[in-house]
Design a protein around this motif. Structure first.
Motif, mmCIF file in Angstrom:
data_model
loop_
_atom_site.group_PDB
_atom_site.id
_atom_site.type_symbol
_atom_site.label_atom_id
_atom_site.label_comp_id
_atom_site.label_asym_id
_atom_site.label_seq_id
_atom_site.Cartn_x
_atom_site.Cartn_y
_atom_site.Cartn_z
ATOM 1 N N PRO A 140 0.994 -1.341 0.025
ATOM 2 C CA PRO A 140 0.007 0.024 0.124
ATOM 3 C C PRO A 140 0.835 1.302 -0.043
ATOM 4 C CG PRO A 140 -1.044 -1.604 1.593
ATOM 5 C CD PRO A 140 0.422 -2.064 1.167
ATOM 6 N N LEU A 141 1.926 1.223 0.537
ATOM 7 C CA LEU A 141 2.925 2.429 0.848
ATOM 8 C C LEU A 141 3.546 2.642 -0.485
ATOM 9 C CD1 LEU A 141 4.878 1.758 4.083
ATOM 10 C CD2 LEU A 141 2.585 2.996 3.785
ATOM 11 N N GLN A 142 3.760 1.599 -1.252
ATOM 12 C CA GLN A 142 4.482 1.823 -2.714
ATOM 13 C C GLN A 142 3.367 2.360 -3.515
ATOM 14 O OE1 GLN A 142 5.932 -2.317 -3.421
ATOM 15 N NE2 GLN A 142 7.958 -1.659 -3.007
ATOM 16 N N ARG A 143 2.109 1.788 -3.581
ATOM 17 C CA ARG A 143 0.907 2.227 -4.300
ATOM 18 C C ARG A 143 0.556 3.855 -4.190
ATOM 19 N NH1 ARG A 143 -1.698 -2.653 -3.301
ATOM 20 N NH2 ARG A 143 -2.991 -1.707 -1.570
ATOM 21 N N ARG A 144 0.924 4.182 -2.844
ATOM 22 C CA ARG A 144 0.499 5.739 -2.657
ATOM 23 C C ARG A 144 1.726 6.588 -3.154
ATOM 24 N NH1 ARG A 144 -0.773 7.143 3.545
ATOM 25 N NH2 ARG A 144 -0.770 9.040 2.486
ATOM 26 N N ARG A 145 2.853 6.073 -3.620
ATOM 27 C CA ARG A 145 3.624 6.994 -4.226
ATOM 28 C C ARG A 145 3.133 7.292 -5.681
ATOM 29 N NH1 ARG A 145 8.501 3.168 -3.841
ATOM 30 N NH2 ARG A 145 8.948 4.071 -5.779
ATOM 31 N N HIS A 146 2.371 6.478 -6.226
ATOM 32 C CA HIS A 146 1.900 6.732 -7.585
ATOM 33 C C HIS A 146 0.261 7.145 -7.522
ATOM 34 C CE1 HIS A 146 5.526 4.798 -9.227
ATOM 35 N NE2 HIS A 146 5.326 3.929 -8.190
ATOM 36 N N GLN A 147 -0.071 7.445 -6.440
ATOM 37 C CA GLN A 147 -1.714 7.608 -6.386
ATOM 38 C C GLN A 147 -1.812 9.155 -5.937
ATOM 39 O OE1 GLN A 147 -4.552 6.368 -3.190
ATOM 40 N NE2 GLN A 147 -5.334 4.988 -4.750
ATOM 41 N N LEU A 148 -2.791 9.610 -6.778
ATOM 42 C CA LEU A 148 -3.238 11.066 -6.364
ATOM 43 C C LEU A 148 -4.725 11.212 -6.007
ATOM 44 C CD1 LEU A 148 -2.266 14.090 -6.619
ATOM 45 C CD2 LEU A 148 -3.206 14.091 -8.979
ATOM 46 N N ARG A 149 -4.909 11.504 -4.809
ATOM 47 C CA ARG A 149 -6.432 11.780 -4.412
ATOM 48 C C ARG A 149 -6.817 13.356 -4.342
ATOM 49 N NH1 ARG A 149 -3.649 9.496 0.863
ATOM 50 N NH2 ARG A 149 -2.384 10.893 -0.103
ATOM 51 N N LEU A 150 -8.001 13.167 -5.273
ATOM 52 C CA LEU A 150 -8.627 14.755 -5.808
ATOM 53 C C LEU A 150 -9.929 14.520 -5.025
ATOM 54 C CD1 LEU A 150 -7.977 16.613 -8.780
ATOM 55 C CD2 LEU A 150 -10.379 15.956 -7.976
ATOM 56 N N SER A 151 -10.416 15.533 -4.524
ATOM 57 C CA SER A 151 -11.889 15.880 -3.956
ATOM 58 C C SER A 151 -12.462 16.939 -4.844
ATOM 59 C CB SER A 151 -11.733 16.165 -2.578
ATOM 60 O OG SER A 151 -13.154 16.414 -2.146
ATOM 61 N N THR A 152 -13.674 16.958 -5.064
ATOM 62 C CA THR A 152 -14.597 17.785 -5.669
ATOM 63 C C THR A 152 -15.723 17.608 -5.495
ATOM 64 O OG1 THR A 152 -14.794 19.201 -7.673
ATOM 65 C CG2 THR A 152 -14.511 16.684 -7.778
ATOM 66 N N VAL A 153 -16.697 18.609 -5.918
ATOM 67 C CA VAL A 153 -18.396 18.215 -5.807
ATOM 68 C C VAL A 153 -18.880 17.473 -6.974
ATOM 69 C CG1 VAL A 153 -18.631 20.295 -4.478
ATOM 70 C CG2 VAL A 153 -18.914 20.176 -7.281
ATOM 71 N N SER A 154 -19.705 16.758 -6.806
ATOM 72 C CA SER A 154 -20.350 15.811 -7.769
ATOM 73 C C SER A 154 -20.741 16.481 -9.433
ATOM 74 C CB SER A 154 -21.604 14.981 -7.271
ATOM 75 O OG SER A 154 -22.448 15.801 -7.012
ATOM 76 N N THR A 155 -21.218 17.587 -9.231
ATOM 77 C CA THR A 155 -21.696 18.061 -10.292
ATOM 78 C C THR A 155 -20.248 18.413 -11.323
ATOM 79 O OG1 THR A 155 -23.592 19.326 -9.213
ATOM 80 C CG2 THR A 155 -22.848 20.122 -11.532
ATOM 81 N N PHE A 156 -19.284 18.870 -10.647
ATOM 82 C CA PHE A 156 -18.177 19.228 -11.507
ATOM 83 C C PHE A 156 -17.387 17.948 -11.832
ATOM 84 C CE2 PHE A 156 -13.608 19.708 -11.992
ATOM 85 C CZ PHE A 156 -13.606 21.164 -12.761
ATOM 86 N N ALA A 157 -17.293 16.896 -11.035
ATOM 87 C CA ALA A 157 -16.796 15.739 -11.279
ATOM 88 C C ALA A 157 -17.486 15.015 -12.664
ATOM 89 C CB ALA A 157 -16.939 14.675 -10.172
ATOM 90 N N SER A 158 -18.966 14.840 -12.384
ATOM 91 C CA SER A 158 -19.891 14.128 -13.622
ATOM 92 C C SER A 158 -19.760 14.894 -14.734
ATOM 93 C CB SER A 158 -21.316 14.182 -13.047
ATOM 94 O OG SER A 158 -21.318 13.239 -11.787
ATOM 95 N N ASN A 159 -19.873 16.446 -14.815
ATOM 96 C CA ASN A 159 -20.142 16.917 -16.032
ATOM 97 C C ASN A 159 -18.720 17.614 -16.725
ATOM 98 O OD1 ASN A 159 -23.178 16.697 -16.021
ATOM 99 N ND2 ASN A 159 -22.643 17.541 -14.193
ATOM 100 N N TRP A 160 -17.669 17.576 -15.923
ATOM 101 C CA TRP A 160 -16.551 18.277 -16.432
ATOM 102 C C TRP A 160 -15.533 17.183 -16.389
ATOM 103 C CZ3 TRP A 160 -11.712 20.092 -16.049
ATOM 104 C CH2 TRP A 160 -11.225 20.939 -16.912
#
Length: 292
Positions: free
Chosen positions: A79-99
């Protein structure tokens, strides 16, 4: 650790080539890792038997003594190795779904080494206490302790399923989103309409739901023009009135100190390129419309 993993892979697969493939390394790298381990332990761990190299009795004894310890260590490290390549992004559902989500194929093509994890929420995430690297927020761009860059200013434009409603706003059944309850009064004032917005219609939780309701023919929704490219092109929605530009916008934000700056920088540059390309297309479209 790497030498033990190489030795265990050779014992498991019996030959260098499949053992190397299992670890995702070359045959030469596998041999070097085992040789380094032999040097550290001053022991012969691999011997020749005919044309094959196999794990020696000392090597097998070492692996037996370790039992499942190596497996447990690898499980903890993965899991630590995976995290080096993982980017975690948060946003609202409208922006995520439509853009955002409709464009992610392009991001994946340009950044195959980044594993993107997108989460949606209506609240403002706490970077100090939540497992999030960056976010896209709607506002004025000023958040204490965060760096922000404007992607684009928000807009309001009324849309509905084609052929259902006249251009006269006073007769529209409106769809309101609780998360953006002031949108209709702002559009009404911004376009110089007389009186107040219609009160009849339905209320939903988010603008994403409002857009879905308008697609179903439930009324007229207000949304951002940038969310509509595909829906307008496919004839699923039509514009019913002029656009109002807002002072607020959508910003890419992150703490000053991030876990993996390369991944955050890659996302920022890609988002700016995507928003810039769309801005150019929208300006060109507006120019074409004005010249007709």
């Amino acid at each position: 650790m790497r030498g033990l993993s190489a030795l265990a892979a050779l014992a498991r697969h019996g030959r260098h080539d499949p053992a190397a493939r299992a670890l995702g390394i070359s045959r030469s790298a596998l041999s070097h890792r085992i040789a380094d381990l032999e040097g550290e332990l001053v022991a012969v761990l691999v011997v020749k038997r005919g044309r094959l190299s196999v794990v020696s009795d000392d090597g097998l004894a070492l692996l037996a003594a370790m039992g499942d310890a190596l497996e447990r260590i690898e499980s903890a490290v993965a899991p630590l190795q995976r995290r080096r390549h993982q980017l975690r992004l948060s946003t609202v559902s409208t922006f995520a779904s439509n853009w955002l989500l409709p464009r992610l194929r392009d991001f994946q093509a340009g950044h195959p080494d980044i594993d993107l994890a997108v989460s949606t929420t209506q609240r403002v995430v706490d970077f100090d206490h939540e497992d999030v690297d960056c976010a896209i927020r709607h506002g004025h761009g000023e958040w204490t302790g965060l760096r922000s860059v404007l992607l684009f200013h928000g807009t309001l434009v009324p849309v509905a399923r084609p052929g259902l409603y006249s251009p006269a706003p006073a007769g529209w059944p409106v769809i309101r989103a609780r998360s953006r309850f002031q949108d209709w009064p702002r559009w009404w004032r911004g376009t110089g309409q007389a009186g107040v917005p219609p009160t009849h219609g339905i209320t939903v939780e988010t603008r994403s739901q409002a857009l879905e309701a308008s697609l179903a023919g439930a009324g007229v929704a207000l949304t951002d023009r940038r969310y509509l490219d595909d829906l307008l092109r496919d004839g699923r929605l039509e514009l019913l009135g002029p656009l109002v530009e807002l002072v607020e916008g959508n910003y890419f934000v992150h703490p000053a100190k991030v876990r993996n700056s390369r991944l955050v920088d890659s996302m920022r540059h890609w988002l700016l390129a995507q928003s810039g390309d769309q801005s150019a297309r929208l300006r060109a479209s507006q120019t074409d419309n004005q010249s007709e």
